[in-house]
Design an enzyme around this catalytic site. Structure first.
Site, PDB file in Angstrom:
ATOM      1  N   ASP A   1       7.197   0.502  -2.018  1.00 10.33           N
ATOM      2  CA  ASP A   1       8.008   1.531  -1.401  1.00 10.33           C
ATOM      3  C   ASP A   1       8.913   0.807  -0.400  1.00 10.33           C
ATOM      4  O   ASP A   1       8.654  -0.340  -0.018  1.00 10.33           O
ATOM      5  CB  ASP A   1       7.168   2.614  -0.719  1.00 10.33           C
ATOM      6  CG  ASP A   1       7.996   3.880  -0.486  1.00 10.33           C
ATOM      7  OD1 ASP A   1       9.242   3.802  -0.604  1.00 10.33           O
ATOM      8  OD2 ASP A   1       7.421   4.938  -0.189  1.00 10.33           O
TER       9      ASP A   1
HETATM   10  C1  BGC Z   1      10.422   6.869   0.035  1.00 10.82           C
HETATM   11  C2  BGC Z   1      10.559   6.675  -1.451  1.00 10.82           C
HETATM   12  C3  BGC Z   1      11.986   6.396  -1.797  1.00 10.82           C
HETATM   13  C4  BGC Z   1      12.461   5.176  -1.036  1.00 10.82           C
HETATM   14  C5  BGC Z   1      13.879   4.799  -1.294  1.00 10.82           C
HETATM   15  C6  BGC Z   1      11.044   5.714   0.805  1.00 10.82           C
HETATM   16  O1  BGC Z   1      11.063   5.979   2.161  1.00 10.82           O
HETATM   17  O2  BGC Z   1       9.064   7.006   0.378  1.00 10.82           O
HETATM   18  O3  BGC Z   1      10.089   7.800  -2.129  1.00 10.82           O
HETATM   19  O4  BGC Z   1      12.140   6.228  -3.174  1.00 10.82           O
HETATM   20  O5  BGC Z   1      12.327   5.437   0.360  1.00 10.82           O
HETATM   21  O6  BGC Z   1      14.742   5.733  -0.775  1.00 10.82           O
END
Ligand code: BGC
Length: 753
Positions: free
Chosen positions: A266
Site C-alpha cells: 500500500d
Molecule cells: C490507499 C490505497 C490506495 C493508495 C493509492 C492508499 O492510501 O489505502 O487503497 O490504492 O493509497 O492511492
C-alpha cells in the site's frame, strides 16, 4: 562506424519483418515462446541495477520498466469505482488534465448488493476499458476487506460482511478488468478492517476467524480470479506490517495459495528494507508522500527496495535469490499488461459504460421497507413531489480518499427525479439540513456552491411546509464522503445519521404519510424513525448515473432486486466487534495513548472470532434492523419445497439442492435464492448458518424457475486451527434456503458420513 550502422540496419530490418527472420527476435519478445521462457530470457539480460529499479516507484503511481530492453514503465491508478484523475508526478493533487474525466461506477457495496455475478463482470469489463484507454496497467482495486464494524470509514469500498458473497462477486470483476490487459490489485491484504489506527495497529485474530472470515475473498481473488497483483495493507499482523509480512505474504499467499503474481505495497506501507526483501513484498510504492523530502536528488532512489537493497547486495550481505523472484513476478505482470500485444485499446465515458453504471445501480439499490406499497410512486396520482435533503443535490463521486474521482457528468438524485417525473409532476426541492458544503478534493472541484447559512429551524420549517403541500415526499440523505463519514483515513464516530437528519425525517413523517427515505451511504446507520417512515431505500453511492438509477427505482421502471451485503444492527452495541471484540483498539492501551504513532502500536483483538455480521446476530438471536441478504421487491415471490438429490453424502461426494422460485405478483422482477448451511451438531461452536450459495433469478409475472445449488464438503467445513486444515465433521446438516439470512423459506436435512 559504417560497419556498425549497417549492422543496426540489418537487425532493424530483420526484426521488423517478422516471421522469416524470427531467429533474430530475442526470446523475451517472442510471443511464440512460453511466458516462463520469456521471463528467464529477460531476466538473464538485466543488470543488477535494472532489476532493483523495477522494484520501486519512480513517481506517485508509476514504476520503471527496463528502457534498454524496451520493457515499458508500469502505470497504476486508483481505484475500485472508476479511474482516478491524473495526479502530479510527485503529489496526490490532480494534474489538471482536461481529458481524464471518466464514468464513475457504483461503490463496491452497491455492486455486492446486486448479488449478481454477471453485473460484476460487466462492471469490471467496463472499468477495465476505461483504465486501458487511460493507459493504465494496474488498477488499484477491488477491495474485499470484511465489514466488521459499521464505523469503518472505508466500508463503502468493500463487498460486505460475508466471505462467500465477497468471493463470488470479486472474481468476475477481476476477470472483467483483466480481459483488457489491465491488472487488478485486490486490496488491502489483510485485516485492514477499520481506518482508525490503520498505520499503527496490530490485529490479533485467531486462525479460525482468519481463514473462515478474513481470507477467503483474497484467496478467491488470486486462485480463481488470477488477480495479477495484490496490495498489502497498512496494519500489522503478528507485529509485522502487512505489506512486508512473513505470515500473510510468504506462508499463506505465496506458500499455501501458490501465488505467482506481484505483491505491491500500500502507498507508504513499507518500513524496513530487510522485511521488504525477505517477507514477500515485490513492489514498493508511496514511501515518501511528496517524492522529494528524502534523499538529496531523487527520493525514489532512497526507497527501502532501492539503493538500500542494492547496497546490501553489492556488499554481499544479501544474495539475489529474492531479487530474482521479485523480478520474475514483475516480468510476468509485464507480459500480461504492458507487453501484451493482444490487449484491446479500451474506451472511455461511453454510452455503454454509463448503461453499465446505471444498471448496477438499479440492481444494487435495496428496498428495505415498503409499507402499504408506498413505492413505486404512482405517477398518475402524483401531481406534486417534494424532494428534500442535501444528498439529493450533492456530488458524491468527489471526496472520500483514494477512490475520489473526476467524472464527466454525475446525475444527481434531484436531477434524475426531475428528468423522470418532471413532465407529469411539479418537483420542488427543499434542503432540510446542511451537512458538508465543501466542493474540492485533491484539486478536483465539484463546481457546486452548497453554502447555506439558514438555521436548523428555518431549514426544517421550509421542508415541512413543502412536504405538507406535496403529494409525495422523497427524502434523500445519509452520509457523505467527508472526514469521519464514509471516507478513507478516519472512522465514523458513531452509527447515527449526522446533521440533525433524524429530526428532519421524523418531522417529514408527521407532515406527509407518502414518504420515502433514501439513504446514500456505504454503511449501516441507526434509524430511530424506522416505524414512522413507510418506505426506505438503501441507495449507496451510485456514481455517474446515481440520479437515473434512483429515479428508475422510485418510478418502478426497474424493480428493486438488491440485497444487503451486510447487517444493519439496531444499535452499534449489537454488532459483535463492539460487543465482544476490541474497537478501535484495546481499552487500556487506548487510555495509555497507544496507537498514536508507529512506535506506539495499539492491539486490536478480534475476540468475536468467526461471529461476524449475521453469523453473530442469527446465532445469538439478536434481531437486526435489517438482516444480511434482505431486500424487498415490487412483486412477490414464493419458494417451493427444497429437495436434495440424496439424503447422505461421503467426504468426496457432492450434493445438490433444488428449489422452485415463482413470481406470484404482477410485475417482472428478480429474487435472490440464498443457500445457507447449518451444522446441526458440532464439536466446535459454529454460526447458526453460513452462506454457501446464491442465485439471482429473473422472473416474469406468474413465471417459475428451478434453482439448483451443488456443494461439496468445503461448504460444510470449518477451519481447525490445531490441524491447520478444513474439517467437515460427519453428522447431520441442514440446507436452509430463503431470501435473507433471517427469512428461511424451506430446508432439507442431510448427513455427511
Ligand atoms: C490507499 C490505497 C490506495 C493508495 C493509492 C492508499 O492510501 O489505502 O487503497 O490504492 O493509497 O492511492
Amino acid at each position: 562506424m559504417l560497419k556498425k550502422i549497417i549492422m543496426v540496419m540489418v537487425l532493424t530490418v530483420t526484426y521488423f519483418h517478422g516471421n522469416a527472420q524470427n531467429a533474430t527476435v530475442p526470446v523475451y519478445l517472442d510471443e511464440s515462446k512460453t511466458v516462463e521462457q520469456r521471463i528467464e530470457d529477460a531476466l538473464s539480460k538485466m543488470t543488477l541495477e535494472e532489476k532493483v529499479a523495477m522494484l520501486h516507484a519512480q513517481s506517485k503511481f508509476s514504476s520503471p520498466g527496463v528502457p534498454r530492453l524496451g520493457i515499458p514503465e508500469f502505470w497504476a491508478t486508483d481505484g475500485p469505482h472508476g479511474v482516478r484523475p491524473e495526479v502530479l508526478w510527485d503529489e496526490w493533487d490532480q494534474a489538471g488534465w482536461t481529458n481524464d474525466s471518466i464514468v464513475a461506477y457504483p461503490a463496491l457495496t452497491a455492486l455486492a448488493a446486486t448479488w449478481n455475478k454477471k453485473m460484476s463482470w460487466n462492471y469490471g469489463k467496463a472499468l477495465g476499458e476505461e483504465a486501458r484507454y487511460r493507459k493504465k496497467d494496474i488498477l488499484l482495486g477491488p477491495g474485499v476487506n470484511i465489514y466488521r464494524t459499521p464505523l469503518n470509514g472505508r466500508n463503502f469500498e468493500y463487498m460486505g460482511e460475508d466471505p462467500f458473497l465477497a468471493s463470488k462477486m470479486v472474481v468476475p470483476y477481476i476477470k472483467g478488468v483483466q480481459s483488457n490487459g489491465v491488472a487488478t490489485s485486490v486490496k488491502h491484504f489483510a485485516l485492514n478492517n477499520q481506518e482508525m489506527f490503520r498505520h499503527t495497529s496490530n490485529v490479533i485474530v485467531d486462525d479460525r476467524a482468519l481463514y473462515e472470515i478474513y481470507l477467503p475473498a483474497f484467496k478467491a481473488a488470486v486462485t480463481e480470479g488470477d488477480s495479477w497483483t495484490i496490495m498489502g495493507a497498512y496494519d500489522l499482523y503478528k507485529n509485522q506490517f502487512a505489506s512486508q509480512n512473513q505470515y500473510l505474504l510468504n506462508d499463506i499467499l505465496k506458500g499455501e495459495w501458490g501465488y505467482k503474481g506481484v505483491v505491491v505495497s500500500d502507498w507508504g506501507a513499507v518500513t524496513s528494507t530487510e522485511q521488504a526483501i525477505f517477507n514477500g513484498l515485490d513492489m514498493e510504492f508511496g514511501s515518501w508522500t511528496n517524492g522529494l523530502s528524502e534523499g538529496t536528488s531523487n527520493a525514489y532512489d532512497n526507497y527501502y527496495l532501492a539503493y538500500p537493497y542494492l547496497k546490501l547486495i553489492k556488499s554481499g550481505k544479501v544474495g539475489t535469490k529474492e531479487l530474482d523472484d521479485k523480478v520474475r513476478r514483475i516480468l510476468r505482470l509485464a507480459f500480461n499488461t504492458t507487453m501484451n500485444r493482444n490487449k484491446p485499446f479500451g474506451s472511455i465515458a461511453s454510452a455503454e459504460h454509463k448503461a453499465v453504471a446505471k444498471q448496477v445501480g438499479e440492481e444494487g439499490i435495496v428496498l428495505l421497507q415498503n409499507q402499504k406499497n408506498t413505492l413505486p410512486i404512482d405517477i398518475n396520482k402524483t401531481k406534486t413531489i417534494a424532494v428534500i435533503g442535501e444528498n439529493a443535490i450533492k456530488m458524491m463521486t468527489v471526496g472520500g480518499g483514494s477512490s475520489s474521482l473526476k467524472v464527466k457528468h454525475e446525475t444527481l438524485p434531484l436531477e434524475g427525479i426531475k428528468a423522470r417525473f418532471g413532465d407529469k409532476a411539479d418537483v420542488q426541492y427543499a434542503r432540510g439540513y446542511v451537512g458538508d458544503v465543501t466542493g474540492d478534493y485533491n484539486g478536483v472541484k465539484t463546481g457546486q456552491d452548497l453554502k447555506d447559512s439558514r438555521s436548523e429551524a428555518e431549514l426544517i420549517n421550509e421542508a415541512v411546509a413543502l412536504a405538507k403541500k406535496s403529494d409525495f415526499v422523497i427524502f434523500v440523505g445519509g452520509l457523505n464522503k467527508s472526514d469521519f463519514q464514509d471516507s478513507e483515513g478516519n472512522d465514523r464516530k458513531n452509527m447515527d445519521l449526522p446533521y440533525n437528519q433524524d429530526k428532519v425525517i421524523s418531522a417529514l413523517a408527521k407532515a406527509n404519510k407518502n414518504l420515502a427515505v433514501v439513504l446514500i451511504t456505504g454503511n449501516a446507520v441507526s434509524m430511530p424513525w424506522v416505524k414512522e417512515v413507510p418506505a426506505i431505500l438503501q441507495g449507496w453511492y451510485l456514481g455517474s448515473e446515481a440520479g437515473n438509477s434512483l429515479a428508475s427505482i422510485l418510478a418502478g421502471d426497474a424493480n428493486p432486486s438488491g440485497k444487503l451485503p451486510f447487517t444493519f444492527p439496531v444499535k452499534l452495541e449489537d454488532n459483535s466487534a463492539h460487543q465482544l471484540g476490541e474497537y478501535p483498539g484495546n481499552k487500556e492501551e487506548l487510555a495509555a495513548g497507544k496507537g498514536k504513532d508507529q512506535k506506539n502500536i495499539i492491539n486490536i483483538r478480534y475476540n468475536e472470532g468467526v461471529f461476524v455480521g449475521y453469523r453473530w446476530h442469527d446465532t445469538k438471536n439478536i434481531k437486526p434492523q435489517f438482516s444480511f441478504g434482505h431486500g424487498l421487491s415490487y412483486t412477490s415471490f414464493e419458494f417451493g419445497k427444497a429437495k436434495a438429490d440424496r439424503t447422505s453424502m461421503g467426504q468426496n461426494d457432492q450434493i445438490s439442492f433444488t428449489v422452485s422460485v415463482k413470481n406470484t405478483g404482477k410485475k417482472a422482477g428478480a429474487e435472490v435464492a440464498q443457500l445457507y448451511i447449518r451444522d446441526v451438531k458440532s464439536s466446535v461452536e459454529r454460526p447458526a448458518k453460513e452462506l454457501k450459495g446464491f442465485e439471482k433469478v429473473f422472473l416474469n409475472p406468474g413465471e417459475q424457475k428451478e434453482v439448483t445449488f451443488t456443494i461439496d464438503k468445503t461448504a460444510l467445513s470449518y477451519f481447525d486451527a490445531q490441524k491447520h486444515d478444513w474439517v467437515a465433521e460427519p453428522g447431520e446438516f441442514e440446507a436452509l434456503i430463503g431470501n435473507s439470512s433471517d427469512a428461511i423459506k424451506t430446508k432439507v436435512t442431510f448427513t455427511l458420513n
